[in-house]
Write a protein that holds these residues in place. Sequence first.
Motif, PDB file in Angstrom:
ATOM      1  N   VAL A 158     -33.461 -46.624 -13.223  1.00 30.41           N
ATOM      2  CA  VAL A 158     -34.856 -46.181 -13.233  1.00 30.41           C
ATOM      3  C   VAL A 158     -35.557 -46.630 -11.952  1.00 30.41           C
ATOM      4  CG1 VAL A 158     -37.030 -46.228 -14.509  1.00 30.41           C
ATOM      5  CG2 VAL A 158     -34.855 -46.380 -15.742  1.00 30.41           C
ATOM      6  N   LEU A 159     -36.361 -45.742 -11.406  1.00 30.24           N
ATOM      7  CA  LEU A 159     -37.199 -46.036 -10.246  1.00 30.24           C
ATOM      8  C   LEU A 159     -38.657 -45.970 -10.656  1.00 30.24           C
ATOM      9  CD1 LEU A 159     -37.475 -46.364  -7.074  1.00 30.24           C
ATOM     10  CD2 LEU A 159     -37.688 -43.871  -7.027  1.00 30.24           C
ATOM     11  N   VAL A 160     -39.426 -46.999 -10.292  1.00 29.66           N
ATOM     12  CA  VAL A 160     -40.861 -47.029 -10.586  1.00 29.66           C
ATOM     13  C   VAL A 160     -41.631 -47.482  -9.356  1.00 29.66           C
ATOM     14  CG1 VAL A 160     -40.545 -47.518 -13.047  1.00 29.66           C
ATOM     15  CG2 VAL A 160     -40.799 -49.422 -11.427  1.00 29.66           C
ATOM     16  N   ALA A 161     -42.920 -47.197  -9.354  1.00 30.81           N
ATOM     17  CA  ALA A 161     -43.838 -47.823  -8.397  1.00 30.81           C
ATOM     18  C   ALA A 161     -44.270 -49.159  -8.982  1.00 30.81           C
ATOM     19  CB  ALA A 161     -45.046 -46.927  -8.153  1.00 30.81           C
ATOM     20  N   THR A 162     -44.383 -50.166  -8.137  1.00 31.10           N
ATOM     21  CA  THR A 162     -44.684 -51.503  -8.641  1.00 31.10           C
ATOM     22  C   THR A 162     -46.120 -51.638  -9.157  1.00 31.10           C
ATOM     23  OG1 THR A 162     -45.087 -52.192  -6.348  1.00 31.10           O
ATOM     24  CG2 THR A 162     -42.926 -52.684  -7.290  1.00 31.10           C
ATOM     25  N   ASP A 163     -46.951 -50.630  -8.922  1.00 30.12           N
ATOM     26  CA  ASP A 163     -48.292 -50.664  -9.516  1.00 30.12           C
ATOM     27  C   ASP A 163     -48.355 -49.895 -10.833  1.00 30.12           C
ATOM     28  OD1 ASP A 163     -48.088 -48.095  -8.562  1.00 30.12           O
ATOM     29  OD2 ASP A 163     -49.887 -48.182  -7.290  1.00 30.12           O
TER      30      ASP A 163
END
Length: 292
Positions: free
Chosen positions: A234-239
Motif C-alpha cells: 500500500v502507498l499513502v501520503a503521510t498526511d
Amino acid sequence: MWIASATGALDLAYSTGNMLLEAPNWSLDGSSLILNGDGKLWRLGLADGSLAEVPVTGVPALNNDHVLAPDGKTIYVSADDGHIYRAPLAGGPATRVTGDDGSFHFLHGVSPDGSELAYVGIEAGDFTRPGRLVTMPSDGGAAAAVDVGPGHCDGPEYSPDGKWLYLNTESFSTVPGHAQLARVRPDGSQFEQLLASGTVDWFPHLSPDGSLASYVRFPAGTQGHPADLPVDVVLVATDDWATPLQTWPVSGGQGTLNVNSWSPASDRFACVAYPGREQPAAEPEARRHPGH
C-alpha cells in the motif's frame, strides 16, 4: 523483484527461481538494490539486472533485517546469532555492535545523522514473548528502551527528520496479532496511532522526502508476518494514512517489504513477491524494464 511507482506503475526488475531473495534496500546512489538471500547480502544492479554477492566476512548467516547508513557506504545487518553488525557496503569484515544482554536484536532503523540505531529486542530469543522497542548508539554502548505499551512491536524506523520512529504495534488492540501502524518520539514522550483498520498492517516506510509511505497489509486475523499469503503493498501520503494512493496485491508477506526500500528520489520503492509459492487472487500487471 518489483519497482512500484508513485504513479501506480509496477515494473518487474528481476525474477529468479533459484534463491529466496528478501527485503530490498535502495542504494544511496540509486544504482542498485541490496537484498538478503541464503544468509548473505546481494547487490542487484538496476541498469543491467546483474546479481552479485556483497562479500561481508566475520558474521554469521544474516536475516532480512538490514539498513543502510546515511553515508551510503555502510550497512547494518542482523544475524542469526541475534546480534547486529556493521559492515562496509562494498564488502569486507563486519564488526559486532550489540552486546550480550540476554536478548536477540533485530535492526530496523538508523537515525538520519547515523548516530543511533532502533531495533526490536526479543528477550532470550523467545519468540513467544513480545518484541520491545530499543535504541542504542550506532557504534555500540548503552541501550535505551522506548515504551510503546504491552503489545508486540516491530519495524521501528526513523523519520527523515529524526523526530519520530515509525513502527507497527499490537498495543492499540486486544485482538492477538492485530498489528496497527503508529509512531513514537525516540524518547517515548509521544506515542500515537497512524491508522485504525480491520487488517493487520506492518512495516511503515517513509520516503526520503517524508511525503509518502509504503506498508504491507495482511488479511485480518493474521498472526505475525508470515510468508506466502495474499497481501497488499500500500502507498499513502503521510498526511492521510487512511486513503491509499495505490494498492498492489501480491503473494508474499515475510520478505516483501521488511526494510525501507525507497529510491533516493522518493518516487519509487522496491518490493518482492513470491507468486510461485502462493498465488493471490489477482497478480498485478507489470511492465518489464528494457534489458531485464
